[in-house]
Design a protein around this motif. Structure first.
Motif, mmCIF file in Angstrom:
data_model
loop_
_atom_site.group_PDB
_atom_site.id
_atom_site.type_symbol
_atom_site.label_atom_id
_atom_site.label_comp_id
_atom_site.label_asym_id
_atom_site.label_seq_id
_atom_site.Cartn_x
_atom_site.Cartn_y
_atom_site.Cartn_z
ATOM 1 N N ASN A 1 0.387 -7.040 10.416
ATOM 2 C CA ASN A 1 -0.369 -5.699 10.510
ATOM 3 C C ASN A 1 -0.712 -5.278 8.946
ATOM 4 N N ILE A 2 0.337 -5.448 8.189
ATOM 5 C CA ILE A 2 -0.012 -4.867 6.925
ATOM 6 C C ILE A 2 -1.063 -5.390 6.291
ATOM 7 N N LYS A 3 -1.424 -6.994 6.347
ATOM 8 C CA LYS A 3 -2.203 -7.824 5.675
ATOM 9 C C LYS A 3 -3.721 -7.373 6.416
ATOM 10 N N SER A 4 -3.743 -7.294 7.657
ATOM 11 C CA SER A 4 -4.856 -7.095 8.613
ATOM 12 C C SER A 4 -5.477 -5.459 8.297
ATOM 13 N N ARG A 5 -4.575 -4.638 8.368
ATOM 14 C CA ARG A 5 -4.783 -3.371 7.893
ATOM 15 C C ARG A 5 -5.349 -3.177 6.431
ATOM 16 N N ALA A 6 -4.897 -3.704 5.566
ATOM 17 C CA ALA A 6 -5.299 -3.488 4.117
ATOM 18 C C ALA A 6 -6.793 -4.220 4.019
ATOM 19 N N LEU A 7 -6.915 -5.235 4.792
ATOM 20 C CA LEU A 7 -8.139 -5.780 4.822
ATOM 21 C C LEU A 7 -9.289 -4.917 5.589
ATOM 22 N N ILE A 8 -8.932 -4.390 6.670
ATOM 23 C CA ILE A 8 -9.971 -3.507 7.176
ATOM 24 C C ILE A 8 -10.381 -2.331 6.493
#
Length: 259
Positions: free
Chosen positions: A228-235
């Motif tokens: 979630n941390i990786k995907s949300r930062a990417l978003i």
């Protein structure tokens, strides 16, 4: 004959001018259409980006609510339960114990203070009015005050304004990271560093916990928080790096552009 040639020359010149004018108008129309199409695509991408940001923010906030709910149950609930037991003891003994009354008063006061701090940490409007490092500092102070774990915040560089939605997403990512550390890392300290670079904010979250194998965790269902941390930062058009290994603690680095 000469007049005929002049007329032909004039006609040819007019035709050339008309063709040139038509060509120029066509180019202008094509350029305007391309410009309009670009603006519409940009607006569409911006709307999709804002929608993704909002969705990520809502997901993170929902997880934060769950963590806070558990914290209220574990901490505030226990304090109030103790106060209730103390009051029951005094009622059963038909005696008002001054020392115990002071303890009850202090426990209720602590519970109220904790609830106020928790409410502040959930307020998006309050976070909007603060810099990202100030909002995180308040959250760090709240967690440190609870005695669960020590949290320090460092700031380097000149403060720069960040897009409000990105700031909220980053704050919730940091907040969720701290909760994950509290629940899983068996750490005694968290250090959060903010480095204001010219074009982006670098946020580093370190703990001195037990650590883990990053790839194993990401592939495991228990590593959902890391994904979630990786995907949300990417978003939010940022990048994240998670570094850890057993017995060495964990470092999470998030680079987020201001706009």
């Amino acid at each position: 004959m000469e007049n005929y040639k002049v007329v032909i020359g004039v006609v040819i010149s007019i035709v050339i001018l008309l063709l040139a004018g038509f060509f120029i108008l066509t180019l202008v129309a094509y350029s305007n259409n391309r410009k309009k199409k670009f603006i519409l695509e940009k607006q569409s991408l911006e709307a999709a980006f804002n929608q993704q940001l909002l969705q990520a923010q809502l997901e993170i906030q929902e997880q934060t609510f769950n963590d806070i709910s558990q914290e209220i149950h574990d901490n505030v609930g226990q304090i109030l339960s103790l106060a209730k037991v103390q009051i029951n003891i005094m009622m059963e003994g038909n005696e008002m114990n001054p020392a115990m009354l002071i303890d009850v008063k202090n426990n209720i006061g602590k519970a109220m203070s904790d609830l106020r701090d928790i409410a502040k940490s959930l307020s998006n409007e309050r976070i909007k009015n603060l810099t990202i490092h100030s909002a995180v500092f308040n959250e760090a102070e709240r967690i440190s005050k609870s005695g669960v774990i020590g949290v320090k915040v460092n700031v380097d560089g000149s403060q720069k304004e960040m897009n409000q939605q990105k700031k909220l997403v980053l704050f919730r990512i940091v907040q969720e990271s701290m909760q994950n550390i509290i629940k899983h890392a068996q750490a005694t300290e968290i250090v959060i560093s903010f480095n204001y670079a010219p074009d982006m904010l670098c946020t580093i979250i370190r703990d001195n916990g037990k650590g883990f194998e990053v790839q194993d965790a990401l592939q495991n269902s228990n590593g959902l928080g890391l994904s979630n941390i990786k995907s949300r930062a990417l978003i939010a058009r940022g990048k994240s790096v998670i570094e850890s290994s057993p017995n060495t603690g964990t470092t999470i680095t998030i680079n987020m552009p201001y706009e």
